[in-house]
Write a protein that holds these residues in place. Structure first.
Motif, short mmCIF file in Angstrom:
data_model
loop_
_atom_site.label_atom_id
_atom_site.label_comp_id
_atom_site.label_asym_id
_atom_site.label_seq_id
_atom_site.Cartn_x
_atom_site.Cartn_y
_atom_site.Cartn_z
N LEU A 131 0.75 -1.27 -0.02
CA LEU A 131 -0.14 -0.07 0.12
C LEU A 131 1.08 1.34 0.03
O LEU A 131 1.99 1.31 0.79
N ASP A 132 0.60 2.01 -0.83
CA ASP A 132 1.11 3.43 -0.80
C ASP A 132 0.84 4.41 0.18
O ASP A 132 -0.07 4.16 1.11
N LYS A 133 1.08 5.81 0.42
CA LYS A 133 1.00 6.61 1.55
C LYS A 133 -0.39 7.10 1.56
O LYS A 133 -0.85 7.54 2.40
N SER A 134 -1.21 6.93 0.31
CA SER A 134 -2.56 7.23 0.09
C SER A 134 -3.63 6.13 0.53
O SER A 134 -4.90 6.23 0.41
N GLY A 135 -2.99 5.00 0.80
CA GLY A 135 -3.76 3.64 1.10
C GLY A 135 -4.12 2.93 -0.33
O GLY A 135 -5.05 1.89 -0.06
N HIS A 136 -3.69 3.31 -1.29
CA HIS A 136 -4.09 2.44 -2.59
C HIS A 136 -3.15 1.44 -2.82
O HIS A 136 -1.69 1.38 -2.64
N PRO A 137 -3.53 0.25 -3.06
CA PRO A 137 -2.84 -0.95 -3.34
C PRO A 137 -1.89 -0.79 -4.71
O PRO A 137 -2.39 -0.39 -5.64
N HIS A 138 -0.75 -1.47 -4.61
CA HIS A 138 0.09 -1.83 -5.77
C HIS A 138 0.37 -3.33 -5.78
O HIS A 138 0.75 -3.81 -4.59
N SER A 166 17.04 -7.46 -20.89
CA SER A 166 16.50 -8.93 -20.71
C SER A 166 15.38 -9.25 -21.48
O SER A 166 14.61 -8.02 -21.46
N GLY A 167 15.16 -10.34 -21.84
CA GLY A 167 13.56 -10.59 -22.49
C GLY A 167 12.86 -11.57 -21.93
O GLY A 167 12.05 -11.90 -22.12
N ASP A 168 13.43 -12.18 -20.68
CA ASP A 168 12.60 -13.02 -19.57
C ASP A 168 12.83 -12.63 -18.46
O ASP A 168 13.89 -13.18 -17.74
N TYR A 169 12.11 -11.86 -17.72
CA TYR A 169 12.43 -11.26 -16.64
C TYR A 169 11.09 -11.06 -15.72
O TYR A 169 10.06 -10.97 -16.17
N GLY A 170 11.07 -11.04 -14.26
CA GLY A 170 9.97 -10.71 -13.64
C GLY A 170 9.57 -11.91 -12.60
O GLY A 170 8.60 -11.76 -11.86
N TYR A 171 10.25 -12.98 -12.57
CA TYR A 171 9.90 -14.02 -11.53
C TYR A 171 10.12 -13.92 -10.29
O TYR A 171 11.18 -13.06 -9.98
N TRP A 172 9.71 -14.38 -9.49
CA TRP A 172 9.81 -14.31 -7.87
C TRP A 172 10.03 -12.70 -7.50
O TRP A 172 10.79 -12.48 -6.82
N CYS A 173 8.97 -11.86 -8.07
CA CYS A 173 8.95 -10.40 -7.70
C CYS A 173 8.54 -10.13 -6.54
O CYS A 173 7.45 -10.98 -5.94
N ASP A 174 8.80 -9.23 -5.98
CA ASP A 174 7.97 -8.57 -4.47
C ASP A 174 8.34 -7.29 -4.69
O ASP A 174 9.03 -6.31 -5.30
N ILE A 175 7.51 -6.34 -3.68
CA ILE A 175 7.27 -4.94 -3.73
C ILE A 175 7.32 -4.45 -2.29
O ILE A 175 6.66 -5.12 -1.26
N ALA A 176 7.90 -3.34 -2.23
CA ALA A 176 8.06 -2.48 -0.94
C ALA A 176 7.87 -1.08 -1.34
O ALA A 176 8.48 -0.73 -2.31
N ILE A 177 7.03 -0.23 -0.30
CA ILE A 177 7.01 1.21 -0.69
C ILE A 177 7.50 1.91 0.56
O ILE A 177 7.12 1.85 1.56
N TRP A 183 9.90 0.00 -4.50
CA TRP A 183 10.84 -0.86 -4.77
C TRP A 183 10.56 -2.14 -5.28
O TRP A 183 9.74 -2.72 -4.55
N VAL A 184 10.96 -2.77 -6.25
CA VAL A 184 10.61 -4.16 -6.72
C VAL A 184 11.66 -4.91 -6.96
O VAL A 184 12.97 -4.49 -7.60
N SER A 185 11.88 -5.98 -6.37
CA SER A 185 13.02 -6.91 -6.53
C SER A 185 12.28 -7.98 -7.33
O SER A 185 11.25 -8.73 -7.50
N TYR A 186 13.47 -8.58 -8.45
CA TYR A 186 12.86 -9.74 -9.38
C TYR A 186 13.92 -10.66 -10.05
O TYR A 186 15.20 -9.93 -9.82
N TYR A 187 13.68 -11.67 -10.39
CA TYR A 187 14.80 -12.66 -10.93
C TYR A 187 14.87 -12.43 -12.51
O TYR A 187 13.58 -12.57 -13.12
#
Length: 284
Positions: free
Chosen positions: A85-92, A123-134, A141-145
């Motif tokens: 959730l961002d600072k406005s309470g909206h989900p991402h 990269s042409g193949d990315y986004g596996y095991w992604c996670d998000i933090a605000i 911020w998004v981590s991914y493989y």
């Protein structure tokens, strides 16, 4: 058939009584994989999940009287979903676009769900095991493989622009960065837990100017989840496929590095896949 089920632990602190409330959120066919949940400021849950019937990304929100369920995105999308959730309470929500092998980001504008592809030009193949933090500055911020290059990546969005795509941990042979999870400390610096094919359970962090990385434990850890307490103590839960147990690592800042201790949490049967950790005060 799989259903999405929500479990809430309630507590009467004065009487020291605890109980679980369990209810079905979505029972329409094969739904509920790749779930992620967060509570808003009112204590109401938001849950992102995958609809395997149609290949859709879904989101459920408790309004106070009922579950409001939205189809967020369609077209072979929604695996590896995670929500914040961002600072406005909206989900991402971040998730994997299987048809195009890309990382995607969806967010609630206050009226509709909007979506975008997070572009990685190398990269042409990315986004596996992604996670998000605000963070407290509302940066995403998004981590991914990155499967093309077998490496751990991190993307940062400032305002409406994905400002930077970082190579967090490079692979010089075996894969680095699967099972990633991300959190933000009190200085707004991101920390990522992940699986390293050689070094085992690993931790990477932004020190304010560059990415640092270290081995947490040689254990071959899958399904990592990382969180940070208000005192900047780190906790990582993980699954050990060798012993088929649930483990947890505790990290504390020690000068320019981090010190770690690990322990086995549960050994009863085959336990620990799809683990997730959070803290209450300074306890996981």
């Amino acid at each position: 058939m799989r259903w999405l089920v929500f479990m809430l632990l309630s507590a009467n602190l004065w009487g020291a009584k605890y109980w679980w409330k369990i209810e079905v959120v979505d029972s329409f066919g094969n739904r509920g994989q790749y779930t992620s949940a967060i509570l808003d400021d009112s204590g109401r849950p938001w849950i992102s999940y995958y609809d395997a019937n149609n290949g859709w990304l879904m989101c459920a929100h408790w309004t106070g009287t009922l579950w409001d369920i939205d189809t967020v995105d369609i077209g072979d999308v929604g695996k590896y979903s995670n929500i914040a959730l961002d600072k406005s309470g909206h989900p991402h929500i971040v998730y994997f676009d299987e048809r195009n092998s890309r990382l995607k980001h969806a967010w609630w504008t206050g009226a509709i769900w909007d979506t975008e592809t997070v572009k990685d030009p190398n990269s042409g193949d990315y986004g596996y095991w992604c996670d998000i933090a605000i963070d407290s500055l509302n940066r995403i911020w998004v981590s991914y493989y990155d499967a093309d290059n077998k490496r751990l990546m991190c993307a940062c969005k400032v305002g409406s622009v994905w400002d930077t795509i970082y190579i967090v941990a490079e692979a010089f042979g075996p894969a680095v960065g699967e099972y990633s999870s991300i959190c933000i400390d009190t200085s707004n610096n991101p920390h990522i837990s992940y699986h390293h094919a050689v070094n085992g359970l690993s931790h990477a962090w932004w020190d304010g100017s560059k990415w640092q990385a270290q081995q947490v434990s040689p254990v071959n850890a899958y399904y990592t989840s990382i969180t940070v307490s208000e005192y900047d103590t780190l906790y990582i839960s993980y699954y050990n496929p060798a012993s088929q147990d649930l483990g947890c690592a505790k990290g504390y800042d020690s000068s320019s590095s981090w010190g770690w201790t690990t322990q086995v949490v549960d050994t009863q049967g085959k336990v620990g896949k799809w683990t997730s950790v959070d803290v209450y005060g300074n306890s996981p």
